[in-house]
Design a protein around this motif. Sequence first.
Motif: not given
Length: 167
Positions: A27-39, A146-160
């Motif tokens: 998901s867009d939100g998880l991408t932003d979160y993971l990018q923060y940690w990579l940075d 638009h494909v990153t909000a799960g419109e067409f298939d499952w996308v990962l949105s949260k890791i806990e």
Amino acid sequence: KRLEHIYAVLNTSWSARDLNPARAVLSDGLTDYLQYWLDAYAQQGLRNVLEDMRITDHVLVKLRRDRYYDAITIRLWATGKDYVLRDVDDTLVRGHKRRERPYSEYWTLIRASGRRGAPRPDSTCGGCGAPLTVTMSGACAHCGAHVTAGEFDWVLSKIEQDDAYRG
């Protein structure tokens, strides 16, 4: 198969410090979160390496449906080599290069509530069927869907992590 695909793409992208190949399954939100940690790692001159990562088991924990989305939370158990290196000299900072570390996490995947059918075990566009290259806005580079909000298939949105998951 979709869970295994997401897991493999994410771990490969994370180790390469390039989330672009994983955009199709995040998901867009998880991408932003993971990018923060990579940075954050990069700013400290560090890199987190994941090798030989594989899921050993998984179980469905929760299913939620609303007007817009279906969400499934899966507890997965996995193992692999997880370590941190200093960029300048490849000095080991944390973890082990040879010893696997077993762990478990809770992954929440989302998909549009109106979407039906079997999940795709690969990264192809659900709109046009082309190999999925995702733009910065989360759209298929071929057809613009638009494909990153799960419109067409499952996308990962949260890791806990185990200690943070509250169900």
